[in-house]
Design an enzyme around this catalytic site. Structure first.
Site, mmCIF file in Angstrom:
data_model
loop_
_atom_site.group_PDB
_atom_site.id
_atom_site.type_symbol
_atom_site.label_atom_id
_atom_site.label_comp_id
_atom_site.label_asym_id
_atom_site.label_seq_id
_atom_site.Cartn_x
_atom_site.Cartn_y
_atom_site.Cartn_z
ATOM 1 N N GLU A 79 -2.058 5.032 2.864
ATOM 2 C CA GLU A 79 -2.043 3.608 2.510
ATOM 3 C C GLU A 79 -3.415 3.020 2.219
ATOM 4 O O GLU A 79 -3.569 2.204 1.317
ATOM 5 C CB GLU A 79 -1.345 2.801 3.621
ATOM 6 N N GLU A 102 -0.263 -9.051 -0.906
ATOM 7 C CA GLU A 102 -0.804 -8.463 0.327
ATOM 8 C C GLU A 102 -2.026 -7.596 -0.005
ATOM 9 O O GLU A 102 -2.098 -6.411 0.333
ATOM 10 C CB GLU A 102 0.239 -7.664 1.111
ATOM 11 N N HIS A 158 13.535 5.140 12.276
ATOM 12 C CA HIS A 158 13.313 5.306 10.824
ATOM 13 C C HIS A 158 14.078 6.539 10.324
ATOM 14 O O HIS A 158 14.231 7.511 11.061
ATOM 15 C CB HIS A 158 11.809 5.468 10.636
ATOM 16 N N ASP A 217 0.788 -1.236 0.000
ATOM 17 C CA ASP A 217 0.000 0.000 0.000
ATOM 18 C C ASP A 217 0.816 1.281 0.000
ATOM 19 O O ASP A 217 0.350 2.329 0.438
ATOM 20 C CB ASP A 217 -0.916 -0.021 1.230
ATOM 21 N N HIS A 255 6.623 5.225 12.974
ATOM 22 C CA HIS A 255 6.977 6.037 11.799
ATOM 23 C C HIS A 255 5.793 6.551 10.979
ATOM 24 O O HIS A 255 5.969 7.326 10.049
ATOM 25 C CB HIS A 255 7.867 5.210 10.862
ATOM 26 N N ARG A 288 2.827 8.229 8.968
ATOM 27 C CA ARG A 288 2.494 9.630 8.657
ATOM 28 C C ARG A 288 1.332 10.157 9.494
ATOM 29 O O ARG A 288 1.350 11.294 9.956
ATOM 30 C CB ARG A 288 2.120 9.755 7.177
HETATM 31 C C1 UD1 Z 1 6.816 4.799 3.504
HETATM 32 C C2 UD1 Z 1 5.402 4.375 3.104
HETATM 33 C C3 UD1 Z 1 4.696 3.703 4.267
HETATM 34 C C4 UD1 Z 1 5.523 2.586 4.870
HETATM 35 C C5 UD1 Z 1 6.912 3.108 5.193
HETATM 36 C C6 UD1 Z 1 7.773 1.957 5.643
HETATM 37 C C7 UD1 Z 1 4.289 5.841 1.471
HETATM 38 C C8 UD1 Z 1 3.443 7.033 1.273
HETATM 39 N N1 UD1 Z 1 4.626 5.553 2.747
HETATM 40 O O1 UD1 Z 1 6.676 5.816 4.477
HETATM 41 O O2 UD1 Z 1 3.470 3.160 3.800
HETATM 42 O O3 UD1 Z 1 4.903 2.128 6.033
HETATM 43 O O4 UD1 Z 1 7.509 3.681 4.019
HETATM 44 O O5 UD1 Z 1 8.932 2.378 6.267
HETATM 45 O O6 UD1 Z 1 4.642 5.193 0.522
HETATM 46 N N2 UD1 Z 1 14.532 8.141 4.156
HETATM 47 C C9 UD1 Z 1 15.891 8.070 3.959
HETATM 48 N N3 UD1 Z 1 16.440 6.869 3.607
HETATM 49 C C10 UD1 Z 1 15.697 5.741 3.487
HETATM 50 C C11 UD1 Z 1 14.321 5.820 3.691
HETATM 51 C C12 UD1 Z 1 13.752 7.031 4.024
HETATM 52 O O7 UD1 Z 1 16.596 9.056 4.086
HETATM 53 O O8 UD1 Z 1 16.257 4.674 3.201
HETATM 54 C C13 UD1 Z 1 13.932 9.443 4.527
HETATM 55 C C14 UD1 Z 1 13.923 10.451 3.391
HETATM 56 O O9 UD1 Z 1 14.167 11.722 3.906
HETATM 57 C C15 UD1 Z 1 12.483 10.372 2.893
HETATM 58 C C16 UD1 Z 1 11.748 10.151 4.211
HETATM 59 O O10 UD1 Z 1 12.580 9.251 4.915
HETATM 60 O O11 UD1 Z 1 12.078 11.542 2.217
HETATM 61 C C17 UD1 Z 1 10.349 9.610 4.113
HETATM 62 O O12 UD1 Z 1 10.277 8.453 3.290
HETATM 63 P P1 UD1 Z 1 8.874 8.076 2.581
HETATM 64 O O13 UD1 Z 1 9.073 6.832 1.795
HETATM 65 O O14 UD1 Z 1 8.349 9.261 1.853
HETATM 66 O O15 UD1 Z 1 7.884 7.844 3.766
HETATM 67 P P2 UD1 Z 1 7.872 6.769 4.908
HETATM 68 O O16 UD1 Z 1 7.391 7.441 6.137
HETATM 69 O O17 UD1 Z 1 9.157 6.054 4.927
HETATM 70 N N1 UDP Z 2 12.587 -3.502 10.175
HETATM 71 C C1 UDP Z 2 13.948 -3.641 9.905
HETATM 72 N N2 UDP Z 2 14.821 -2.792 10.525
HETATM 73 C C2 UDP Z 2 14.421 -1.812 11.366
HETATM 74 C C3 UDP Z 2 13.024 -1.672 11.632
HETATM 75 C C4 UDP Z 2 12.130 -2.534 11.003
HETATM 76 O O1 UDP Z 2 14.355 -4.517 9.154
HETATM 77 O O2 UDP Z 2 15.274 -1.090 11.881
HETATM 78 C C5 UDP Z 2 11.641 -4.403 9.496
HETATM 79 C C6 UDP Z 2 10.584 -5.080 10.338
HETATM 80 O O3 UDP Z 2 11.061 -6.287 10.915
HETATM 81 C C7 UDP Z 2 9.492 -5.330 9.317
HETATM 82 C C8 UDP Z 2 9.608 -4.130 8.405
HETATM 83 O O4 UDP Z 2 10.910 -3.602 8.591
HETATM 84 O O5 UDP Z 2 9.788 -6.478 8.532
HETATM 85 C C9 UDP Z 2 8.562 -3.121 8.740
HETATM 86 O O6 UDP Z 2 8.817 -1.950 8.059
HETATM 87 P P1 UDP Z 2 8.234 -0.560 8.487
HETATM 88 O O7 UDP Z 2 7.860 -0.582 9.912
HETATM 89 O O8 UDP Z 2 9.207 0.460 8.012
HETATM 90 O O9 UDP Z 2 6.950 -0.418 7.558
HETATM 91 P P2 UDP Z 2 5.453 -0.958 7.655
HETATM 92 O O10 UDP Z 2 5.490 -2.416 7.856
HETATM 93 O O11 UDP Z 2 4.781 -0.206 8.756
HETATM 94 O O12 UDP Z 2 4.878 -0.566 6.335
#
Ligand code: UD1
Ligand code: UDP
Length: 386
Positions: free
Chosen positions: A134, A120, A243, A98, A210, A212
């Protein structure tokens, strides 16, 4: 004979963790060619998963920006996918869950009239804005997809209630497949803090947060509650791999740094995370994936959200919805830490989400759809594997 080309599109950490075992399973099937297109919505956290599973992608759109918005993720993915689809010419595109990558990946496939398989599928809260974005992403992908891989019967029922078109398969969640290879009895953590934690002497609380829709007041409540819970229990240590989102890091630093028994660490790779959950006492999280993984490892989960699209663990008694207000989170965590009976009741290994064979079912379903296999896969039924 020409192989059916299946392109898996994913871009965030959870998608990668749950798609990795499927990409590998598809690669083992004779009639299929499995390729990957990463959007790179997450950069470091995605690369860490690819490395942990030893996977290499054929395409990488590398879209991540430090201050990315839902619109930049979506538009950059759609434009990038145009080029990749023209070049790769896949017969089927798989998306997962999602995220914005999921939605944009499915929409691109639709623009090119390529069938979509949704891994999923069917998770719903029925609240358009929670989780945001999502709930709407997965609902829209449900309309686009031809093949719906629903982890549980309840997820399949949600799709049927919407009158969804296409084929629905009940497969189990691929997260449980991933855990078959990551969780080890003997494991050495790379992270220096995890490596020195004494899991026998201390009750370790694994924390993640984490989402939103929790930004702002809810996240501040969650952080304050965690600090209070640890303060009240000198034999606990909280470990929070924070995160990389700047909004999350700022809030965690403001409310939780400087405490001797609260450890804010960088995200850890999936091997370390799964082994941390396997060894901790309690999980407090707003993550989707952790709600599936912790019950499978017999770890109680307090879900710090207003609702959940994963009610199965709550019905099974291993997860509780703690909400996003300070007081209920503190009291529910304290009950688990102070009342051994309450803890024991929740700390049972159950697996409502899968039996480790989801990827095999999905691969078989794809073969069936393309006429390579006469058998539709049998549905996943919880408890069947015990
Ligand atoms: C995204 C997904 C959310 C999921 C989450 C898992 C969307 C809208 N949201 O949210 O559904 O639960 O991922 O973690 O698709 N960043 C880094 N390096 C990384 C990853 C993230 O620097 O490897 C930082 C960046 O500044 C980026 C910010 O995190 O702009 C937010 O990342 P983003 O993918 O937009 O949103 P998440 O909150 O991670
Ligand atoms: N996870 C990971 N390292 C971390 C935190 C989480 O590998 O430091 C794994 C966790 O075990 C799970 C997945 O990341 O498999 C969950 O991701 P996240 O919480 O970012 O996203 P969501 O599942 O809420 O979309």
């Amino acid at each position: 004979m020409k192989k059916i080309k299946v392109m898996s599109v994913f871009g965030t950490r959870p998608e990668a963790i749950k798609m990795a075992p499927l990409v590998m399973e598809l690669g083992r099937r004779e009639g299929l060619e499995s390729i990957c297109c990463l959007t790179g919505q997450h950069r470091e956290m995605l690369d860490s998963v690819m490395q942990a599973f030893g996977l290499q992608a054929q395409y990488d759109l590398d879209i991540m920006e430090r201050q990315q918005t839902l619109s930049t993720i979506t538009t950059k993915t759609i434009l990038g996918m145009d080029r990749v689809i023209d070049q790769a010419k896949p017969d089927l595109i798989l998306v997962h869950g999602d995220t914005s990558t999921t939605f944009a990946g499915a929409l691109s496939a639709f623009y090119h009239k390529i069938p979509v398989g949704h891994v999923e599928a069917g998770l719903r809260t029925w609240d358009k804005y929670s989780p945001f974005p999502e709930e709407m992403n997965r609902t829209l992908v449900g309309d686009i997809a031809e093949l719906h891989f629903a982890p549980t019967r309840a997820n399949a029922d949600n799709l049927r209630a919407e009158g969804i078109r296409g084929e629905i398969f009940i497969t189990g969640n691929t997260a449980i497949d991933a855990m078959q290879t990551t969780v080890k009895e003997r494991f050495t953590f790379e992270d220096p803090l995890l490596n020195t934690l004494d899991f026998d002497a201390k009750r370790v609380i694994a924390v993640t947060c984490h989402r939103r829709e929790n930004y702002g007041e809810p996240m501040r409540n969650i952080m304050r509650a965690i600090r209070e819970v640890v303060d009240r229990h000198p034999d606990t240590e909280a470990v929070y791999p924070v995160h990389l989102s700047p909004a999350v890091r700022e809030c965690a630093r403001e409310y939780l740094s400087g405490h001797p028994r609260i450890h804010l660490i960088d995200p850890v790779d999936v091997l370390q995370m799964h082994n941390l959950i396997a060894r901790c006492h309690l999980v407090m999280t707003d993550s989707g994936g952790l709600q599936e993984e912790a019950p499978a490892l017999g770890r109680p989960v307090l879900v710090m959200r207003r609702e959940t699209e994963r009610p199965e663990a709550i019905s099974a008694g291993t997860a509780k919805l703690a909400g996003v207000e300070y007081e209920p989170i503190v009291s529910m965590a304290c009950e688990l830490l102070d009342d051994p009976e309450a803890y024991r009741t929740m700390a049972r290994a159950v697996n409502p989400y899968g039996d480790g064979s989801a990827c095999k079912r999905i691969a078989q379903a794809i073969e069936w759809y393309f006429g390579l296999n006469e058998q539709r896969p049998a549905d996943f039924v919880p408890g069947d594997h015990n």
